[in-house]
Design a protein around this motif. Sequence first.
Motif, PDB file in Angstrom:
ATOM      1  N   VAL A 143      49.291  42.463  51.046  1.00 22.31           N
ATOM      2  CA  VAL A 143      48.095  42.087  51.809  1.00 22.31           C
ATOM      3  C   VAL A 143      46.854  42.717  51.189  1.00 22.31           C
ATOM      4  N   TRP A 144      46.957  43.981  50.784  1.00 26.57           N
ATOM      5  CA  TRP A 144      45.840  44.637  50.099  1.00 26.57           C
ATOM      6  C   TRP A 144      45.390  43.803  48.905  1.00 26.57           C
ATOM      7  N   ASP A 145      46.354  43.421  48.068  1.00 29.38           N
ATOM      8  CA  ASP A 145      46.033  42.640  46.870  1.00 29.38           C
ATOM      9  C   ASP A 145      45.439  41.281  47.232  1.00 29.38           C
ATOM     10  N   ALA A 146      46.034  40.614  48.208  1.00 28.95           N
ATOM     11  CA  ALA A 146      45.559  39.281  48.592  1.00 28.95           C
ATOM     12  C   ALA A 146      44.118  39.323  49.101  1.00 28.95           C
ATOM     13  N   LEU A 147      43.789  40.336  49.880  1.00 30.65           N
ATOM     14  CA  LEU A 147      42.462  40.384  50.493  1.00 30.65           C
ATOM     15  C   LEU A 147      41.385  40.987  49.593  1.00 30.65           C
ATOM     16  N   THR A 148      41.781  41.782  48.604  1.00 29.90           N
ATOM     17  CA  THR A 148      40.788  42.395  47.715  1.00 29.90           C
ATOM     18  C   THR A 148      40.639  41.636  46.402  1.00 29.90           C
ATOM     19  N   LEU A 160      49.991  25.205  46.098  1.00 25.80           N
ATOM     20  CA  LEU A 160      49.650  26.552  45.631  1.00 25.80           C
ATOM     21  C   LEU A 160      48.176  26.713  45.271  1.00 25.80           C
ATOM     22  N   ARG A 161      47.580  25.674  44.740  1.00 27.57           N
ATOM     23  CA  ARG A 161      46.194  25.765  44.269  1.00 27.57           C
ATOM     24  C   ARG A 161      45.178  25.132  45.222  1.00 27.57           C
ATOM     25  N   LYS A 162      45.630  24.739  46.382  1.00 25.43           N
ATOM     26  CA  LYS A 162      44.742  24.091  47.346  1.00 25.43           C
ATOM     27  C   LYS A 162      43.619  25.051  47.735  1.00 25.43           C
ATOM     28  N   LYS A 163      42.394  24.544  47.763  1.00 24.38           N
ATOM     29  CA  LYS A 163      41.238  25.397  48.051  1.00 24.38           C
ATOM     30  C   LYS A 163      40.997  25.577  49.538  1.00 24.38           C
ATOM     31  N   GLY A 164      41.360  24.628  50.347  1.00 20.94           N
ATOM     32  CA  GLY A 164      41.132  24.735  51.787  1.00 20.94           C
ATOM     33  C   GLY A 164      42.370  25.222  52.517  1.00 20.94           C
ATOM     34  N   HIS A 182      39.583  31.942  49.166  1.00 20.99           N
ATOM     35  CA  HIS A 182      38.655  32.952  49.693  1.00 20.99           C
ATOM     36  C   HIS A 182      38.185  33.902  48.598  1.00 20.99           C
ATOM     37  N   LYS A 183      37.041  34.510  48.844  1.00 21.61           N
ATOM     38  CA  LYS A 183      36.500  35.540  47.952  1.00 21.61           C
ATOM     39  C   LYS A 183      37.095  36.897  48.325  1.00 21.61           C
ATOM     40  N   ALA A 184      37.117  37.796  47.375  1.00 18.69           N
ATOM     41  CA  ALA A 184      37.603  39.159  47.613  1.00 18.69           C
ATOM     42  C   ALA A 184      36.739  39.834  48.673  1.00 18.69           C
ATOM     43  N   ARG A 185      37.412  40.601  49.527  1.00 18.03           N
ATOM     44  CA  ARG A 185      36.705  41.370  50.557  1.00 18.03           C
ATOM     45  C   ARG A 185      36.542  42.812  50.082  1.00 18.03           C
ATOM     46  N   PRO A 186      35.541  43.520  50.592  1.00 18.38           N
ATOM     47  CA  PRO A 186      35.331  44.922  50.208  1.00 18.38           C
ATOM     48  C   PRO A 186      36.516  45.804  50.610  1.00 18.38           C
ATOM     49  N   HIS A 187      36.799  46.797  49.800  1.00 19.74           N
ATOM     50  CA  HIS A 187      37.943  47.692  50.027  1.00 19.74           C
ATOM     51  C   HIS A 187      37.909  48.351  51.396  1.00 19.74           C
ATOM     52  N   ASP A 188      36.751  48.854  51.814  1.00 21.45           N
ATOM     53  CA  ASP A 188      36.662  49.522  53.118  1.00 21.45           C
ATOM     54  C   ASP A 188      37.022  48.572  54.253  1.00 21.45           C
ATOM     55  N   GLU A 189      36.571  47.339  54.143  1.00 21.31           N
ATOM     56  CA  GLU A 189      36.871  46.329  55.167  1.00 21.31           C
ATOM     57  C   GLU A 189      38.373  46.037  55.220  1.00 21.31           C
ATOM     58  N   VAL A 190      39.005  45.951  54.060  1.00 20.01           N
ATOM     59  CA  VAL A 190      40.438  45.651  54.008  1.00 20.01           C
ATOM     60  C   VAL A 190      41.246  46.845  54.525  1.00 20.01           C
ATOM     61  N   ARG A 191      40.826  48.051  54.201  1.00 23.65           N
ATOM     62  CA  ARG A 191      41.504  49.243  54.746  1.00 23.65           C
ATOM     63  C   ARG A 191      41.460  49.213  56.272  1.00 23.65           C
ATOM     64  N   GLN A 192      40.327  48.841  56.841  1.00 21.50           N
ATOM     65  CA  GLN A 192      40.200  48.762  58.298  1.00 21.50           C
ATOM     66  C   GLN A 192      41.093  47.668  58.871  1.00 21.50           C
ATOM     67  N   GLN A 193      41.199  46.542  58.164  1.00 22.95           N
ATOM     68  CA  GLN A 193      42.075  45.453  58.611  1.00 22.95           C
ATOM     69  C   GLN A 193      43.539  45.902  58.616  1.00 22.95           C
TER      70      GLN A 193
END
Length: 159
Positions: free
Chosen positions: A112-117, A41-45, A123-134
């Motif tokens: 997915v929204w929560d995971a990516l933002t 669960l906490r693995k970084k890679g 991973h680091k959070a991605r910008p909202h606009d980028e995630v909406r496009q994804q």
Amino acid sequence: MTLLTQRLAQRMGVDRDALEHIRRGALLHDIGKMAISDEILRKKGRLTLEERAIMQQHPVHAYKMLSPIEFLRPAIDIPYRHHEKWDGTGYPHGLKGEEIPYAARIFSVIDVWDALTSDRPYHKARPHDEVRQQIKADSGKHFDPAVVEAFLEMDDLSV
């Protein structure tokens, strides 16, 4: 996540009784991860194929934990089916399209929204606009197109 899921479900026309089950399902969506080791669960890679297979069992663990609890059975669709994908490539059962319970189709977009933002160990959070496009790009593949359409119409995605 629970509040966003409720907002999206309301936008999709879910009635009050079903909304309560969706709320409970959203709260319990990852309860099956209690059966997964912290090392995974906490693995970084990236996870190995074996670790990924173990992780993909968390919905099955959720089902086993929740199904004996009668009042939670109507909420089980989210913890058990939120990793199924519209095109049938998800897990644990490879359900496709409308075979996937409606509540799980709604929640998967928010998950997915929560995971990516959000910042995660891997991973680091991605910008909202980028995630909406994804999410838009994954309409008809990962997600129910009708749910994506309703999600993209939502103005306030903060909680």
